[in-house]
Scaffold this motif. Structure first.
Motif, mmCIF file in Angstrom:
data_model
loop_
_atom_site.group_PDB
_atom_site.id
_atom_site.type_symbol
_atom_site.label_atom_id
_atom_site.label_comp_id
_atom_site.label_asym_id
_atom_site.label_seq_id
_atom_site.Cartn_x
_atom_site.Cartn_y
_atom_site.Cartn_z
ATOM 1 N N SER A 190 0.843 -1.112 -0.326
ATOM 2 C CA SER A 190 0.372 0.084 0.178
ATOM 3 C C SER A 190 0.759 1.192 0.127
ATOM 4 C CB SER A 190 -0.996 -0.246 0.867
ATOM 5 O OG SER A 190 -1.803 -0.941 1.295
ATOM 6 N N PRO A 191 0.283 2.482 -0.408
ATOM 7 C CA PRO A 191 1.672 3.384 -0.309
ATOM 8 C C PRO A 191 1.430 4.604 0.321
ATOM 9 C CG PRO A 191 -0.101 3.965 -2.248
ATOM 10 C CD PRO A 191 -0.135 2.070 -1.801
ATOM 11 N N LEU A 192 0.880 4.111 1.078
ATOM 12 C CA LEU A 192 0.268 4.590 2.250
ATOM 13 C C LEU A 192 0.110 3.727 3.941
ATOM 14 C CD1 LEU A 192 -2.976 7.173 1.031
ATOM 15 C CD2 LEU A 192 -0.536 7.318 0.527
ATOM 16 N N THR A 193 0.626 4.988 4.569
ATOM 17 C CA THR A 193 0.460 4.375 5.894
ATOM 18 C C THR A 193 -0.750 5.303 6.741
ATOM 19 O OG1 THR A 193 2.066 6.029 7.037
ATOM 20 C CG2 THR A 193 3.142 3.397 5.914
ATOM 21 N N THR A 231 0.529 8.570 5.645
ATOM 22 C CA THR A 231 2.050 9.775 5.259
ATOM 23 C C THR A 231 1.697 8.561 4.119
ATOM 24 O OG1 THR A 231 2.278 9.358 7.364
ATOM 25 C CG2 THR A 231 3.791 9.541 6.407
ATOM 26 N N ASN A 232 1.922 8.903 3.096
ATOM 27 C CA ASN A 232 2.869 8.598 1.766
ATOM 28 C C ASN A 232 4.221 8.345 1.363
ATOM 29 O OD1 ASN A 232 3.082 7.744 -0.680
ATOM 30 N ND2 ASN A 232 2.810 9.782 -1.579
ATOM 31 N N THR A 233 4.234 7.108 2.177
ATOM 32 C CA THR A 233 5.505 6.517 2.516
ATOM 33 C C THR A 233 6.191 6.009 0.593
ATOM 34 O OG1 THR A 233 4.520 3.920 2.346
ATOM 35 C CG2 THR A 233 5.008 5.479 4.605
ATOM 36 N N SER A 234 5.565 5.610 -0.462
ATOM 37 C CA SER A 234 5.944 5.272 -1.357
ATOM 38 C C SER A 234 6.426 6.578 -2.300
ATOM 39 C CB SER A 234 5.111 4.959 -2.282
ATOM 40 O OG SER A 234 4.033 6.350 -2.641
ATOM 41 N N THR A 235 7.635 6.347 -3.192
ATOM 42 C CA THR A 235 8.122 6.489 -4.404
ATOM 43 C C THR A 235 7.521 7.554 -5.021
ATOM 44 O OG1 THR A 235 8.779 5.077 -5.485
ATOM 45 C CG2 THR A 235 10.491 5.696 -3.242
ATOM 46 N N PRO A 292 5.321 12.214 -2.132
ATOM 47 C CA PRO A 292 6.423 10.840 -1.421
ATOM 48 C C PRO A 292 6.967 11.517 0.221
ATOM 49 C CG PRO A 292 6.872 10.674 -3.729
ATOM 50 C CD PRO A 292 5.778 11.887 -3.901
ATOM 51 N N GLY A 293 6.558 11.400 1.172
ATOM 52 C CA GLY A 293 6.629 11.479 2.176
ATOM 53 C C GLY A 293 5.932 12.638 2.836
ATOM 54 N N GLN A 294 4.920 13.139 2.263
ATOM 55 C CA GLN A 294 3.885 14.248 2.923
ATOM 56 C C GLN A 294 2.479 13.184 2.801
ATOM 57 O OE1 GLN A 294 2.637 16.335 -0.642
ATOM 58 N NE2 GLN A 294 1.636 17.982 0.653
ATOM 59 N N GLY A 323 -1.939 5.621 -7.573
ATOM 60 C CA GLY A 323 -0.976 6.282 -7.573
ATOM 61 C C GLY A 323 -0.501 6.331 -8.615
ATOM 62 N N THR A 324 -1.177 5.413 -9.568
ATOM 63 C CA THR A 324 -0.933 5.357 -11.308
ATOM 64 C C THR A 324 -1.884 6.094 -11.654
ATOM 65 O OG1 THR A 324 -2.127 3.765 -10.963
ATOM 66 C CG2 THR A 324 0.103 3.196 -10.923
ATOM 67 N N SER A 325 -1.197 7.429 -12.773
ATOM 68 C CA SER A 325 -1.686 8.338 -13.640
ATOM 69 C C SER A 325 -3.004 7.430 -14.326
ATOM 70 C CB SER A 325 -1.096 8.755 -14.615
ATOM 71 O OG SER A 325 -0.457 7.508 -15.648
#
Length: 163
Positions: free
Chosen positions: A31-34, A56-60, A89-91, A114-116
């Motif tokens: 998952s892209p978010l925690t 939090t967005n923990t993905s790249t 990312p990180g926000q 996350g993907t366009s």
């Protein structure tokens, strides 16, 4: 001769297990978010408290957060459309859920893309009158779950003043 075949079959089986494990990790992305439960807040006698979560967005990659769902052990209980918010990312952000029901145990699922292609498809569908909030299961979302959370403590109503 029979012993050699067993060794070869064993080595091939081990290689297949390793290959499928690696393939599974590539295909099934995390998952892209925690989603972290921070606690209950605003204890007011006679009212249920608010639940506060950090997302939090923990993905790249940049992710769009769309909505959240409440999940009980028996299935989904609630859905709230929040509108798309872009998280780099990180926000991160805080989500405050008001009027949390007195469920014994529950968790929050945050819906994101996350993907366009997913993002464009969801924006196209949600901006039309063809997709109602009860049809969001038909859209393509990543679901990021919080840990299971115990239900809110009940705060009794204040006693009424007698004259």
């Amino acid at each position: 001769m029979n012993k050699g075949r067993v060794i070869i079959v064993g080595v091939i089986a081990a290689l297949l297990i390793v290959a499928f494990t690696v393939l599974y990790q590539v295909v099934v992305q995390q998952s892209p978010l925690t989603v972290t439960f921070l606690g209950y807040t605003n204890f007011v006698p006679g009212r249920l408290p608010f639940a506060l979560f950090a997302v939090t967005n923990t993905s790249t990659r940049t992710v769009q957060r769309w909505a959240w769902e409440i999940h009980l052990a028996t299935g989904r209980a609630a859905l709230a459309e929040l509108g798309a918010v872009t998280l780099k990312p990180g926000q991160g952000e805080y989500l405050e859920l008001t009027s949390v029901e007195a469920w014994p145990i529950w968790r929050l699922a945050v819906l994101s893309t996350g993907t366009s292609s997913k993002r464009n498809w969801n924006q196209l569908l949600t901006s039309t009158s063809y997709v109602a909030s009860n049809q969001w299961d038909q859209l393509q979302f990543d679901r990021s779950f919080s840990p299971w959370v115990p239900g809110p403590p009940l705060v009794p109503a204040p006693p009424s003043a007698k004259r």
